[in-house]
Design a protein around this motif. Structure first.
Motif, short mmCIF file in Angstrom:
data_model
loop_
_atom_site.label_atom_id
_atom_site.label_comp_id
_atom_site.label_asym_id
_atom_site.label_seq_id
_atom_site.Cartn_x
_atom_site.Cartn_y
_atom_site.Cartn_z
N VAL A 39 0.74 -1.16 -0.18
CA VAL A 39 -0.33 0.43 0.14
C VAL A 39 1.13 1.37 -0.62
O VAL A 39 0.03 2.04 0.19
N VAL A 42 -0.08 4.31 -2.29
CA VAL A 42 -1.63 4.70 -2.68
C VAL A 42 -1.86 5.87 -2.12
O VAL A 42 -1.00 6.74 -0.69
N VAL A 44 -4.09 9.42 -0.58
CA VAL A 44 -4.87 9.44 -0.44
C VAL A 44 -5.82 11.14 -0.12
O VAL A 44 -4.65 11.78 -0.47
N TYR A 46 -6.81 14.21 1.35
CA TYR A 46 -6.18 14.98 2.07
C TYR A 46 -6.37 16.28 2.42
O TYR A 46 -5.43 16.98 2.01
N LEU A 53 -0.27 7.50 2.03
CA LEU A 53 -0.80 6.26 2.93
C LEU A 53 0.16 6.86 4.06
O LEU A 53 -0.69 7.32 5.34
N ASN A 54 1.11 6.58 4.17
CA ASN A 54 2.50 6.60 5.52
C ASN A 54 2.19 7.68 5.64
O ASN A 54 3.03 8.08 7.00
N ILE A 69 -4.39 -0.48 9.36
CA ILE A 69 -4.07 0.76 9.16
C ILE A 69 -4.93 1.94 10.06
O ILE A 69 -6.19 2.16 10.33
N PRO A 71 -5.30 5.82 11.07
CA PRO A 71 -5.14 7.43 10.66
C PRO A 71 -4.63 7.62 11.85
O PRO A 71 -5.31 6.87 13.06
N ILE A 80 -9.72 7.84 3.48
CA ILE A 80 -8.23 6.20 3.50
C ILE A 80 -8.88 5.00 3.32
O ILE A 80 -8.59 4.54 1.36
N ILE A 84 -7.84 3.69 -1.31
CA ILE A 84 -7.52 1.96 -1.52
C ILE A 84 -8.28 1.15 -2.24
O ILE A 84 -8.00 0.57 -3.20
N SER A 87 -7.45 2.16 -5.49
CA SER A 87 -6.31 1.91 -6.23
C SER A 87 -5.75 0.70 -6.93
O SER A 87 -5.19 0.09 -7.28
#
Length: 184
Positions: A39, A42, A44, A46, A53-54, A69, A71, A80, A84, A87
């Motif tokens: 992932v 990926v 997001v 935001y 994502l990380n 995961i 958040p 998120i 996913i 993706s």
């Protein structure tokens, strides 16, 4: 002589970069068990900006078939999940209001063969880059002036040795990745 060393160093750097790229490509190829690298690409949405994502959540692997995961901002859970799904990773995320859980289904035999084929393709692409680096290095060596033919020939031999070394590294990595993919 300094120019010779510079050319050899450049060739070695190009080949080393190709092998590092192969490592990264192999990390993205799923091998039957969960990994945070699945992932890592990926993005997001935001606060209106695409964010990795990380950078919006803690990603962990509690067991071999699950990616968890968590958040940092609970309001980002829906974003998120949407990222996913969009993706095309093939995971159906489920959340409990605080965490998102991705269950990694076991690979079928057919899918394992496809992934092994994909790994082989990545390896061949890397070997092409390595051979191109060899070709460019030899061209640069032949352009040098004021250097004896014997030294040029020795340097070409060194470039070929580097090519063989890095090609062998690629083959070993492919063998390991195929074994990892085909392991049930």
């Amino acid at each position: 002589m300094e120019e010779l060393d510079l050319i050899l160093e450049s060739v070695k750097h190009d080949m080393d970069s190709a092998v590092k790229h192969l490592d990264h490509a192999f990390q993205r190829i799923r091998a039957g068990r969960a990994s945070t690298s699945m992932v890592q690409d990926v993005m997001v949405e935001y606060y209106g900006a695409p964010t990795p994502l990380n950078q919006v959540a803690n990603v962990s692997v509690p067991d071999a078939m699950t990616i968890a995961i968590q958040p940092w901002d609970r309001t980002a859970i829906n974003a998120i999940e949407k990222a996913i799904i969009n993706s095309n990773l093939g995971f159906a995320p489920s959340n409990n209001g605080e965490n998102i859980i991705l269950n990694v289904p076991p690979l079928t035999e057919e899918r394992r063969k496809e992934l092994a084929k994909q790994a082989k393709g990545e390896t061949e692409d890397t070997k092409i880059v390595i051979r191109n680096a060899r070709q460019n290095g030899i061209k640069e060596l032949k352009k040098l002036e004021g250097v004896s033919e014997d030294i040029i020939k020795d340097s070409e031999g060194s470039v070929q040795e580097l090519t063989d070394k890095f090609s062998k590294i690629c083959d070993e990595q492919l063998k390991n990745k195929e074994a990892e993919i085909m392991k049930v």
